[in-house]
Design a protein around this motif. Structure first.
Motif, PDB file in Angstrom:
ATOM      1  N   UNK A 128      37.826  37.302  73.904  1.00  0.00           N
ATOM      2  CA  UNK A 128      39.011  37.555  74.729  1.00  0.00           C
ATOM      3  C   UNK A 128      39.725  36.235  75.058  1.00  0.00           C
ATOM      4  N   UNK A 129      38.943  35.239  75.447  1.00  0.00           N
ATOM      5  CA  UNK A 129      39.532  33.932  75.764  1.00  0.00           C
ATOM      6  C   UNK A 129      40.263  33.368  74.545  1.00  0.00           C
ATOM      7  N   UNK A 130      39.630  33.526  73.372  1.00  0.00           N
ATOM      8  CA  UNK A 130      40.227  32.988  72.144  1.00  0.00           C
ATOM      9  C   UNK A 130      41.561  33.667  71.826  1.00  0.00           C
ATOM     10  N   UNK A 131      41.565  34.991  71.827  1.00  0.00           N
ATOM     11  CA  UNK A 131      42.800  35.698  71.473  1.00  0.00           C
ATOM     12  C   UNK A 131      43.868  35.476  72.551  1.00  0.00           C
ATOM     13  N   UNK A 132      43.440  35.349  73.806  1.00  0.00           N
ATOM     14  CA  UNK A 132      44.399  35.081  74.880  1.00  0.00           C
ATOM     15  C   UNK A 132      45.046  33.718  74.699  1.00  0.00           C
ATOM     16  N   UNK A 170      39.278  43.516  65.529  1.00  0.00           N
ATOM     17  CA  UNK A 170      37.913  43.014  65.406  1.00  0.00           C
ATOM     18  C   UNK A 170      37.157  43.133  66.738  1.00  0.00           C
ATOM     19  N   UNK A 171      37.836  42.815  67.855  1.00  0.00           N
ATOM     20  CA  UNK A 171      37.221  42.972  69.184  1.00  0.00           C
ATOM     21  C   UNK A 171      36.870  44.438  69.423  1.00  0.00           C
ATOM     22  N   UNK A 172      37.780  45.326  69.004  1.00  0.00           N
ATOM     23  CA  UNK A 172      37.570  46.755  69.169  1.00  0.00           C
ATOM     24  C   UNK A 172      36.313  47.216  68.428  1.00  0.00           C
ATOM     25  N   UNK A 173      36.157  46.771  67.175  1.00  0.00           N
ATOM     26  CA  UNK A 173      34.969  47.143  66.397  1.00  0.00           C
ATOM     27  C   UNK A 173      33.696  46.657  67.087  1.00  0.00           C
ATOM     28  N   UNK A 174      33.751  45.423  67.599  1.00  0.00           N
ATOM     29  CA  UNK A 174      32.603  44.851  68.296  1.00  0.00           C
ATOM     30  C   UNK A 174      32.254  45.688  69.541  1.00  0.00           C
ATOM     31  N   UNK A 187      31.834  52.121  80.233  1.00  0.00           N
ATOM     32  CA  UNK A 187      32.938  51.885  81.172  1.00  0.00           C
ATOM     33  C   UNK A 187      33.443  50.452  81.106  1.00  0.00           C
ATOM     34  N   UNK A 188      32.501  49.505  81.180  1.00  0.00           N
ATOM     35  CA  UNK A 188      32.894  48.089  81.114  1.00  0.00           C
ATOM     36  C   UNK A 188      33.593  47.781  79.785  1.00  0.00           C
ATOM     37  N   UNK A 189      33.034  48.291  78.695  1.00  0.00           N
ATOM     38  CA  UNK A 189      33.642  48.044  77.380  1.00  0.00           C
ATOM     39  C   UNK A 189      35.061  48.592  77.321  1.00  0.00           C
ATOM     40  N   UNK A 190      35.274  49.776  77.908  1.00  0.00           N
ATOM     41  CA  UNK A 190      36.619  50.361  77.893  1.00  0.00           C
ATOM     42  C   UNK A 190      37.598  49.479  78.654  1.00  0.00           C
ATOM     43  N   UNK A 195      41.943  45.246  78.346  1.00  0.00           N
ATOM     44  CA  UNK A 195      42.304  43.824  78.481  1.00  0.00           C
ATOM     45  C   UNK A 195      42.763  43.275  77.124  1.00  0.00           C
ATOM     46  N   UNK A 196      41.993  43.604  76.068  1.00  0.00           N
ATOM     47  CA  UNK A 196      42.364  43.142  74.728  1.00  0.00           C
ATOM     48  C   UNK A 196      43.727  43.698  74.328  1.00  0.00           C
ATOM     49  N   UNK A 197      43.961  44.966  74.674  1.00  0.00           N
ATOM     50  CA  UNK A 197      45.234  45.627  74.382  1.00  0.00           C
ATOM     51  C   UNK A 197      46.378  44.918  75.122  1.00  0.00           C
TER      52      UNK A 197
END
Lengths: 236, 236
Positions: A128-132, A170-174, A187-190, A195-197
């Motif tokens: 997340x930090x990387x893509x952000x 890729x984050x989604x697949x992970x 729940x946390x993953x969702x 956040x990724x979205x």
């Protein structure tokens, strides 16, 4: 008549300088909002989380006020051609900046949910930090390109946007793998999916902004075209 | 001078009529896109899915062309006051319509994923159909309110938006339960999450559109305020 025209043009230039300064201020504030949102997410600093959420109304107020100034400039100075395109670029740019602000607040709200519930596994958010950081770089480039009317950034931003989209998938697949391995993490993953979205959408908005600059400079609308086509446009 | 002014005003009215007709055509087309996307999702009709995806470029083209007409009207007619606000309303409205078009295409792409993979459990989408019908009603009201400059719809749309947001959260909770019960359903459920999110965003865009109408009619910016405040504004 020439003097009068020059006078109007000078007033217009001053108006424009004022409005561009305000857009860049708004842009700087929005950049800070994303930065704080990501910092709050990774550190769990609740004060910072709340700060991002409450500061969002200032982004909204900036949009409304710049919009109003643009309307006044159009009504008073009656700009045409490239002057009008400049004002239109501003009006569209602040809409995207305001929506980026919304996404930053959304990230902060998701961070709040993640930390407020009593959960054992808070992930490290490296991806997340990387893509952000890429999305923030895109926004920074888009604002620079707005300030300097520099077209070189535009094609670059479109390519970065493709990369951000890939990273999102890729984050989604992970995350799907994590959820399957341990359904208690769903729940946390969702929340991390959202956040990724939000980050992916920040990239989309930065891309929109860079396209308005191309339209301003070249007088050609490059929305809804590919990076290759934009590079072609810039070369022409 | 009066005659000249009247003449300009008549030309302006004709221009405006033309542009409003085009916005309503674009709105009708976008409504159809959502309707087809939801039908394609629930029926699994692959031809219809592809049709929604390929037709999205027409929505984009409509936005670019109406934008261009608006720029020409501003440059030629130099509108001020409420005439200018009308043009600004159009420019902002088509941005939201274009983004609604994107959401419809996104729903179709998710439907494609759901049906193309070899999965046993295709859900019945009852809740999705329900919340989509409300979002479509909001869009229809927003377009009506644009056509007639009718403010009564605005506060109503803001309230419907709150309902859509609640429904989204309820669908999300339900999907989390499904995922926990059967982790093999996680991928499909995530795709449905994105579909629900797209519908929720359609509601947001319809709300934006209705707020532009209030701004046009009342000259007051009601973005970022509550339904109660909007009702207050309308009564004043």
């Amino acid at each position: 008549m020439a003097t009068n025209k020059e006078h109007i043009s000078k007033q217009f230039d001053a108006d424009l300088e004022e409005v561009r300064t305000r857009v860049l201020q708004m842009g700087g504030f929005v950049e800070e909002q994303i930065e704080y949102a990501i910092e709050a997410l990774t550190s769990g600093n609740e004060e910072l989380i709340d700060q991002v959420i409450t500061r969002d109304h200032r982004v909204n107020a900036m949009e409304v006020s710049i919009d109003e100034i643009c309307n006044q400039i159009i009504a008073r100075r009656q700009p045409t051609a490239s002057d009008l395109r400049m004002i239109m670029m501003v009006i569209k740019t602040i809409t995207d900046l305001e929506r980026i602000g919304d996404e930053a607040a959304k990230i902060a709200r998701m961070a709040k949910l993640i930390y407020s519930s009593d959960r054992m596994h808070i992930p490290r958010f490296n991806e997340i930090k990387h893509v952000a950081s890429i999305a923030m770089d895109m926004l920074h480039k888009a604002l620079d390109s707005f300030a300097r009317l520099d077209l070189n950034a535009a094609a670059q931003i479109v390519r970065q946007d493709e990369f951000v989209d890939e990273e999102f998938r890729s984050i989604l697949r992970q995350l799907i793998t994590f959820m399957m391995e341990d359904p208690r993490k769903i729940s946390t993953c969702l929340e991390i999916v959202f956040i990724a979205k939000a980050i992916e959408r920040i990239g989309d908005h930065a891309k929109n902004m860079s396209e308005y600059v191309v339209y301003m400079v070249k007088g050609k609308d490059v929305r809804h075209v590919t990076a290759d086509q934009i590079e072609q446009e810039i070369r022409e």
